[in-house]
Scaffold this active site. Sequence first.
Site, PDB file in Angstrom:
ATOM      1  N   HIS A  66      50.148 123.639  15.157  1.00 54.87           N
ATOM      2  CA  HIS A  66      49.081 123.367  16.125  1.00 54.87           C
ATOM      3  C   HIS A  66      48.478 124.654  16.684  1.00 54.87           C
ATOM      4  O   HIS A  66      49.179 125.621  16.977  1.00 54.87           O
ATOM      5  CB  HIS A  66      49.561 122.443  17.254  1.00 54.87           C
ATOM      6  CG  HIS A  66      50.591 123.017  18.184  1.00 54.87           C
ATOM      7  ND1 HIS A  66      50.252 123.702  19.325  1.00 54.87           N
ATOM      8  CD2 HIS A  66      51.939 122.979  18.152  1.00 54.87           C
ATOM      9  CE1 HIS A  66      51.350 124.062  19.969  1.00 54.87           C
ATOM     10  NE2 HIS A  66      52.389 123.647  19.274  1.00 54.87           N
ATOM     11  N   GLU A 217      48.462 119.055  20.321  1.00 56.85           N
ATOM     12  CA  GLU A 217      49.916 118.910  20.355  1.00 56.85           C
ATOM     13  C   GLU A 217      50.484 119.073  21.753  1.00 56.85           C
ATOM     14  O   GLU A 217      51.411 118.356  22.146  1.00 56.85           O
ATOM     15  CB  GLU A 217      50.560 119.921  19.404  1.00 56.85           C
ATOM     16  CG  GLU A 217      52.034 119.662  19.106  1.00 56.85           C
ATOM     17  CD  GLU A 217      52.986 120.259  20.148  1.00 56.85           C
ATOM     18  OE1 GLU A 217      54.174 119.884  20.144  1.00 56.85           O
ATOM     19  OE2 GLU A 217      52.536 121.104  20.954  1.00 56.85           O
ATOM     20  N   GLU A 218      49.953 120.016  22.522  1.00 56.53           N
ATOM     21  CA  GLU A 218      50.535 120.313  23.833  1.00 56.53           C
ATOM     22  C   GLU A 218      50.381 119.159  24.834  1.00 56.53           C
ATOM     23  O   GLU A 218      51.051 119.145  25.860  1.00 56.53           O
ATOM     24  CB  GLU A 218      49.913 121.583  24.413  1.00 56.53           C
ATOM     25  CG  GLU A 218      50.255 122.868  23.669  1.00 56.53           C
ATOM     26  CD  GLU A 218      51.733 123.246  23.740  1.00 56.53           C
ATOM     27  OE1 GLU A 218      52.510 122.545  24.418  1.00 56.53           O
ATOM     28  OE2 GLU A 218      52.111 124.247  23.104  1.00 56.53           O
ATOM     29  N   ASP A 238      56.810 124.287  14.014  1.00 56.78           N
ATOM     30  CA  ASP A 238      56.576 124.600  15.421  1.00 56.78           C
ATOM     31  C   ASP A 238      57.656 125.580  15.854  1.00 56.78           C
ATOM     32  O   ASP A 238      58.419 126.074  15.026  1.00 56.78           O
ATOM     33  CB  ASP A 238      56.592 123.312  16.251  1.00 56.78           C
ATOM     34  CG  ASP A 238      55.725 123.381  17.498  1.00 56.78           C
ATOM     35  OD1 ASP A 238      55.633 124.487  18.076  1.00 56.78           O
ATOM     36  OD2 ASP A 238      55.171 122.350  17.901  1.00 56.78           O
TER      37      ASP A 238
END
Length: 344
Positions: A66, A217-218, A238
């Site tokens: 991401h 994603e966050e 990640d």
Amino acid sequence: MSQPTIDLVKKLTLIPSPTGDTDNIIKTIEQLLNDYGYTSTINRKGSLIVTVAGKNQSQHRFVTAHVDTLGAMVRSIKPDGRLKIDLIGGFNFNSIEGEYCTIHTQHHGEISGTILMHQTSVHVYKDAGSAERNQANMEIRLDEKVTNSDETKQLGIQVGDFISFDSRTTITPNGYIKSRHLDDKVSVAILINFLIRLKENGEILPYTTHFLFSNNEEIGYGGNSNIDSRVVEYLAVDMGAMGDDQQTDEYSVSICVKDASGPYHLALRNHFVQLCETDSIPYQLDIYPYYGSDASAAMRAGADVKHGLIGAGIDASHAFERTHNDSIIATENLVSSYLFSHLV
């Protein structure tokens, strides 16, 4: 040293990309991959997808990293012209105290500032050290002549403007890279350089593989869509989180066995371990108790896949992060070994 990846990590960390404001970095990656002959698409959410045809086109793989990072938005303009902020992503106010930042206005360019406690001066405020680091007390001091809200508004600043934090990326001679936003720009750089090497070497993957550079994603829903029905395995690349009770370090690849969403696919995890042992790749197995990934988001969305999570070990995650070249190399090697291996 994995110099091409280190150099790319530095380049990427210098591109502001808080969740919700990622067009610039997505377009940068799109152009870079297009220069190597890749055709990519951008989905409606703004993520970049590159599909690489493999020998087996009936069974696919899906790999993500991401581009979005922690950041903030302007919450309000205070009477003295300073800014109250609202956080984007899961982190604490104390982790950004004293940080330089940039306000990205809609129509008036970028304005720099510093994130500070309102009660910063020990010469003025008795509770400078004890006051809670929270939204009420933290503010942005603008590098502009402003003394009231009207003057700040005249700069073009408004509620909802995105705020990025300076990365302060530093690479040490002994192989450490310390910077904000190594989560997840280390992984993004690893996947980009994998694709570049694949093209330069003229290699063909055993299975058609979709590379998704996700951008949400966050906040919990990156990588949960655009998954082809033929996808069998889903790998999120990640960070590996370090701390008490963690085995992850800065010198190996971390293989996640469980995060806040639950266990990852056992057979796929065991496959990662076997690849590491066969190829002498240093690794650690770990549980991330307060963590979610693109893969866990996909599972919540109902994806019928085997899901896995690996990544470089990152110290001080969601703060001022650090990793080492050894961990980056180990992660690169496992990504490559996996993508050239057979399905589980």
